[in-house]
Write a protein that holds these residues in place. Structure first.
Motif, PDB file in Angstrom:
ATOM      1  N   PHE A   1      62.201  36.678   8.835  1.00 33.14           N
ATOM      2  CA  PHE A   1      62.639  35.319   8.526  1.00 33.14           C
ATOM      3  C   PHE A   1      63.799  34.840   9.400  1.00 33.14           C
ATOM      4  CE2 PHE A   1      60.724  37.309   4.833  1.00 33.14           C
ATOM      5  CZ  PHE A   1      59.598  36.519   4.727  1.00 33.14           C
ATOM      6  N   MET A   2      64.057  35.560  10.493  1.00 34.96           N
ATOM      7  CA  MET A   2      65.089  35.119  11.435  1.00 34.96           C
ATOM      8  C   MET A   2      64.563  33.956  12.272  1.00 34.96           C
ATOM      9  SD  MET A   2      67.203  38.376  12.877  1.00 34.96           S
ATOM     10  CE  MET A   2      68.338  37.266  13.695  1.00 34.96           C
ATOM     11  N   SER A   3      65.473  33.086  12.644  1.00 36.74           N
ATOM     12  CA  SER A   3      65.175  32.017  13.596  1.00 36.74           C
ATOM     13  C   SER A   3      65.591  32.496  14.977  1.00 36.74           C
ATOM     14  CB  SER A   3      65.959  30.751  13.237  1.00 36.74           C
ATOM     15  OG  SER A   3      65.537  30.248  12.003  1.00 36.74           O
ATOM     16  N   LEU A   4      64.701  32.332  15.942  1.00 37.68           N
ATOM     17  CA  LEU A   4      64.968  32.745  17.319  1.00 37.68           C
ATOM     18  C   LEU A   4      64.695  31.559  18.237  1.00 37.68           C
ATOM     19  CD1 LEU A   4      63.170  36.211  17.202  1.00 37.68           C
ATOM     20  CD2 LEU A   4      65.625  35.793  17.063  1.00 37.68           C
ATOM     21  N   SER A   5      65.526  31.403  19.244  1.00 34.43           N
ATOM     22  CA  SER A   5      65.351  30.251  20.131  1.00 34.43           C
ATOM     23  C   SER A   5      64.084  30.372  20.972  1.00 34.43           C
ATOM     24  CB  SER A   5      66.577  30.050  21.016  1.00 34.43           C
ATOM     25  OG  SER A   5      66.748  31.148  21.879  1.00 34.43           O
ATOM     26  N   THR A   6      63.804  31.576  21.502  1.00 29.22           N
ATOM     27  CA  THR A   6      62.647  31.752  22.391  1.00 29.22           C
ATOM     28  C   THR A   6      62.059  33.146  22.227  1.00 29.22           C
ATOM     29  OG1 THR A   6      63.690  30.281  24.015  1.00 29.22           O
ATOM     30  CG2 THR A   6      61.856  31.622  24.793  1.00 29.22           C
ATOM     31  N   ILE A   7      60.736  33.203  22.178  1.00 28.58           N
ATOM     32  CA  ILE A   7      59.992  34.467  22.208  1.00 28.58           C
ATOM     33  C   ILE A   7      58.960  34.337  23.311  1.00 28.58           C
ATOM     34  CG2 ILE A   7      58.455  36.039  20.968  1.00 28.58           C
ATOM     35  CD1 ILE A   7      59.706  35.020  18.354  1.00 28.58           C
ATOM     36  N   GLN A   8      58.829  35.395  24.102  1.00 27.85           N
ATOM     37  CA  GLN A   8      57.866  35.423  25.199  1.00 27.85           C
ATOM     38  C   GLN A   8      56.896  36.569  24.986  1.00 27.85           C
ATOM     39  OE1 GLN A   8      59.517  36.795  28.845  1.00 27.85           O
ATOM     40  NE2 GLN A   8      57.708  36.345  30.044  1.00 27.85           N
ATOM     41  N   SER A   9      55.617  36.320  25.254  1.00 33.02           N
ATOM     42  CA  SER A   9      54.633  37.414  25.247  1.00 33.02           C
ATOM     43  C   SER A   9      54.320  37.812  26.675  1.00 33.02           C
ATOM     44  CB  SER A   9      53.347  36.989  24.531  1.00 33.02           C
ATOM     45  OG  SER A   9      52.570  36.144  25.358  1.00 33.02           O
ATOM     46  N   ILE A  10      54.220  39.114  26.877  1.00 27.93           N
ATOM     47  CA  ILE A  10      53.662  39.658  28.116  1.00 27.93           C
ATOM     48  C   ILE A  10      52.653  40.703  27.663  1.00 27.93           C
ATOM     49  CG2 ILE A  10      54.085  41.021  30.179  1.00 27.93           C
ATOM     50  CD1 ILE A  10      56.652  39.608  30.554  1.00 27.93           C
ATOM     51  N   GLY A  11      51.397  40.417  27.883  1.00 25.31           N
ATOM     52  CA  GLY A  11      50.352  41.261  27.305  1.00 25.31           C
ATOM     53  C   GLY A  11      50.462  41.175  25.794  1.00 25.31           C
ATOM     54  N   LYS A  12      50.481  42.342  25.140  1.00 26.02           N
ATOM     55  CA  LYS A  12      50.591  42.398  23.680  1.00 26.02           C
ATOM     56  C   LYS A  12      52.035  42.540  23.222  1.00 26.02           C
ATOM     57  CE  LYS A  12      47.721  45.775  23.838  1.00 26.02           C
ATOM     58  NZ  LYS A  12      46.923  46.956  23.519  1.00 26.02           N
ATOM     59  N   GLU A  13      52.974  42.568  24.150  1.00 29.18           N
ATOM     60  CA  GLU A  13      54.378  42.781  23.806  1.00 29.18           C
ATOM     61  C   GLU A  13      55.129  41.466  23.679  1.00 29.18           C
ATOM     62  OE1 GLU A  13      55.982  45.496  26.662  1.00 29.18           O
ATOM     63  OE2 GLU A  13      54.553  47.066  26.124  1.00 29.18           O
ATOM     64  N   LEU A  14      56.202  41.503  22.860  1.00 26.05           N
ATOM     65  CA  LEU A  14      57.040  40.328  22.652  1.00 26.05           C
ATOM     66  C   LEU A  14      58.480  40.640  23.029  1.00 26.05           C
ATOM     67  CD1 LEU A  14      55.753  39.186  19.139  1.00 26.05           C
ATOM     68  CD2 LEU A  14      55.200  38.156  21.364  1.00 26.05           C
ATOM     69  N   ASN A  15      59.165  39.669  23.617  1.00 26.13           N
ATOM     70  CA  ASN A  15      60.586  39.721  23.906  1.00 26.13           C
ATOM     71  C   ASN A  15      61.213  38.450  23.375  1.00 26.13           C
ATOM     72  OD1 ASN A  15      60.652  42.195  25.507  1.00 26.13           O
ATOM     73  ND2 ASN A  15      59.486  41.019  26.999  1.00 26.13           N
ATOM     74  N   TYR A  16      62.496  38.534  22.984  1.00 28.20           N
ATOM     75  CA  TYR A  16      63.145  37.351  22.399  1.00 28.20           C
ATOM     76  C   TYR A  16      64.529  37.116  22.978  1.00 28.20           C
ATOM     77  CZ  TYR A  16      66.195  40.257  19.506  1.00 28.20           C
ATOM     78  OH  TYR A  16      67.142  41.153  19.072  1.00 28.20           O
ATOM     79  N   ILE A  17      64.949  35.848  22.880  1.00 26.08           N
ATOM     80  CA  ILE A  17      66.310  35.430  23.174  1.00 26.08           C
ATOM     81  C   ILE A  17      66.766  34.654  21.947  1.00 26.08           C
ATOM     82  CG2 ILE A  17      67.777  33.947  24.579  1.00 26.08           C
ATOM     83  CD1 ILE A  17      65.843  34.410  26.895  1.00 26.08           C
TER      84      ILE A  17
END
Length: 126
Positions: free
Chosen positions: A109-125
């Motif tokens: 339930f966290m709010s995140l400014s940006t999430i990016q997918s590369i393949g099946k993986e996710l990264n966030y800022i």
């Protein structure tokens, strides 16, 4: 392509949409191959059905229990967009019943400014 107010999750149901990103808005559903498409999600909230996730964690069969609500979703061909950004983000209810980061912190339930997918993986800022 840009989609506003979308719901994004990884589809694990068997069939032709197995292991694809499922993107839903008010009127459409898209299934995107993670090997062909990268997603940039902006204005994100991580959702989790905790009851279902705990059941899966304790050995029940997989079921839909997590998704990301996204204010703005950009879809890019993977070959043109493969630079990782941010910190890793994980969800696998067989391993943990909540969204978590590299340190194992609960991110449900966290709010995140940006999430990016590369393949099946996710990264966030944040």
């Amino acid at each position: 392509m840009i989609i506003e107010n979308a719901k994004v999750r990884f589809n694990l149901a068997k069939g032709k949409t197995f292991m694809k990103w499922k993107v839903e808005d008010d009127s459409n559903v898209l299934y995107l191959d993670p090997n062909r498409w990268s997603l940039i999600m902006k204005g994100c909230v991580l959702h989790n059905n905790i009851k279902k996730a705990k059941e899966i964690f304790n050995g029940a069969n997989k079921d839909v229990c997590a998704w990301i609500n996204v204010s703005e979703l950009e879809i890019h061909p993977s070959e043109f967009f493969n630079i990782e950004m941010g910190d890793p983000l994980y969800y696998n209810p067989k391993e943990s019943p909540y969204w978590y980061n590299f340190d194992g912190d609960n991110m449900d339930f966290m709010s995140l400014s940006t999430i990016q997918s590369i393949g099946k993986e996710l990264n966030y800022i944040n």
